[in-house]
Write a protein that holds these residues in place. Structure first.
Motif, PDB file in Angstrom:
ATOM      1  N   ALA A   1     -29.908   7.172   3.667  1.00 24.13           N
ATOM      2  CA  ALA A   1     -28.932   7.823   2.792  1.00 24.13           C
ATOM      3  C   ALA A   1     -27.751   6.903   2.459  1.00 24.13           C
ATOM      4  O   ALA A   1     -27.403   6.706   1.304  1.00 24.13           O
ATOM      5  CB  ALA A   1     -28.432   9.110   3.436  1.00 24.13           C
ATOM      6  N   CYS A   2     -27.119   6.287   3.489  1.00 26.28           N
ATOM      7  CA  CYS A   2     -25.899   5.514   3.228  1.00 26.28           C
ATOM      8  C   CYS A   2     -26.140   4.006   3.338  1.00 26.28           C
ATOM      9  O   CYS A   2     -25.265   3.207   2.999  1.00 26.28           O
ATOM     10  CB  CYS A   2     -24.766   5.942   4.156  1.00 26.28           C
ATOM     11  SG  CYS A   2     -25.065   5.548   5.891  1.00 26.28           S
TER      12      CYS A   2
ATOM     13  N   CYS B   1     -29.978   3.360   7.599  1.00 30.84           N
ATOM     14  CA  CYS B   1     -29.985   4.770   7.207  1.00 30.84           C
ATOM     15  C   CYS B   1     -30.410   4.859   5.746  1.00 30.84           C
ATOM     16  O   CYS B   1     -29.882   4.146   4.896  1.00 30.84           O
ATOM     17  CB  CYS B   1     -28.586   5.362   7.384  1.00 30.84           C
ATOM     18  SG  CYS B   1     -28.400   6.975   6.599  1.00 30.84           S
TER      19      CYS B   1
ATOM     20  N   CYS C   1     -22.899   8.932   7.838  1.00 31.87           N
ATOM     21  CA  CYS C   1     -22.896   9.859   6.696  1.00 31.87           C
ATOM     22  C   CYS C   1     -23.345  11.266   7.083  1.00 31.87           C
ATOM     23  O   CYS C   1     -23.216  12.197   6.293  1.00 31.87           O
ATOM     24  CB  CYS C   1     -23.762   9.321   5.564  1.00 31.87           C
ATOM     25  SG  CYS C   1     -25.512   9.282   5.962  1.00 31.87           S
TER      26      CYS C   1
ATOM     27  N   CYS D   1     -27.389  10.762  11.021  1.00 30.52           N
ATOM     28  CA  CYS D   1     -26.725   9.471  10.904  1.00 30.52           C
ATOM     29  C   CYS D   1     -25.257   9.608  11.310  1.00 30.52           C
ATOM     30  O   CYS D   1     -24.577  10.534  10.887  1.00 30.52           O
ATOM     31  CB  CYS D   1     -26.822   8.957   9.464  1.00 30.52           C
ATOM     32  SG  CYS D   1     -25.839   7.481   9.157  1.00 30.52           S
TER      33      CYS D   1
HETATM   34 ZN   LIG Z   1     -26.223   7.314   6.889  1.00 35.34          ZN
END
Ligand SMILES: [Zn+2]
Length: 263
Positions: free
Chosen positions: A50-51, A48, A76, A73
């Motif tokens: 983002a996380c 992912c 997150c 996701c």
């Molecule tokens: Zn994520």
């Protein structure tokens, strides 16, 4: 091989090509996203953005995983861009279209490779507004070689196509003081080798028209700031698709017009 004689084979082949196309599109998407960031294509594993959580195998299956994760996701909750799934479906559709539309295996191979190139560079252009040289130069050599080895085009026609595509965009690049990138010109070396001079010119006109219409529409809708540049490779790809669909027809019609003796 005549398709009409083997209906079961056609169905099997179509499903196979569509699925391979989707997985291919998913891979090309990753390449297109990672290349501009200077990341390796195989390492780290898909995660992912983002996380950073690595994705499980069932989250890596194109289209299916998008449905399973409901477009976000699981850890997150950040939304997965719809562009990814659009790319996968598009890649499958283009693979299938090519199987049906092109009459020989040489042409199918050459077009599958061209769509792959256009999908990767559309992604790099959308991500970072670049067409990496590490893609465009080797591709140009590859497509010139393919035209010659697979006899999809004469060498002079391939080279003329490359010249028309490159020089026209390089010219626009100079006239527009760099608004049109040179990356697009280098990409057109590959397109020109596949299309030849006339269809290359047609595809450029089609791409410009698509870019103008969609650019103005986005500006009108307020999705684009007045001076904001837009990535052009998706429009180039659209122009190439239009060329594949109606290019020959329009070009033949045009030459037919020219050959009519004037009264
Ligand atoms: Zn994520």
């Amino acid at each position: 091989m005549s398709f009409a004689e083997y209906p079961q084979l056609v169905i099997f082949l179509s499903i196979y090509v569509f699925v391979v196309g989707i997985f291919g599109g998913s891979f090309l998407s990753v390449v297109g996203i990672r290349l501009p960031r200077g990341m390796s294509i195989v390492h780290p594993r898909s995660h992912c953005d983002a996380c950073g959580r690595p994705l499980a195998f069932y989250e890596l299956i194109p289209i299916f995983s998008y449905g399973v994760m409901r477009g976000a996701c699981r850890t997150c909750g950040v939304r997965i861009p719809a562009r990814y799934i659009i790319f996968e479906v598009l890649a499958g559709a283009l693979a299938l279209y090519t199987l049906w539309h092109e009459p020989t295996w040489s042409l199918r191979i050459s077009w599958w490779l061209l769509w792959s190139l256009l999908l990767v560079t559309s992604q790099t252009d959308l991500e970072a507004m670049i067409v990496p040289n590490v893609i465009s130069y080797p591709s140009a050599a590859l497509f010139l070689m393919i035209s010659v080895v697979l006899h999809t085009r004469t060498i002079s026609s391939a080279i003329m196509g490359m010249a028309v595509g490159f020089l026209l965009i390089a010219g626009i690049h100079i006239l527009s003081k760099g608004k049109m990138g040179l990356g697009d010109a280098k990409l057109y070396l590959s397109i020109g080798a596949v299309l030849g001079p006339y269809e290359t010119l047609f595809s450029l006109i089609a791409a410009s028209m698509l870019g103008t219409v969609i650019g103005y529409t986005l500006r009108y809708l307020g999705r684009l700031k007045p001076r904001q540049a837009i990535p052009f490779v998706p429009f180039i790809s659209g122009g190439v698709l239009l060329t594949s669909l109606i290019g020959k027809l329009v070009i033949n019609w045009y030459f037919h017009l020219l050959h009519v003796p004037l009264q």
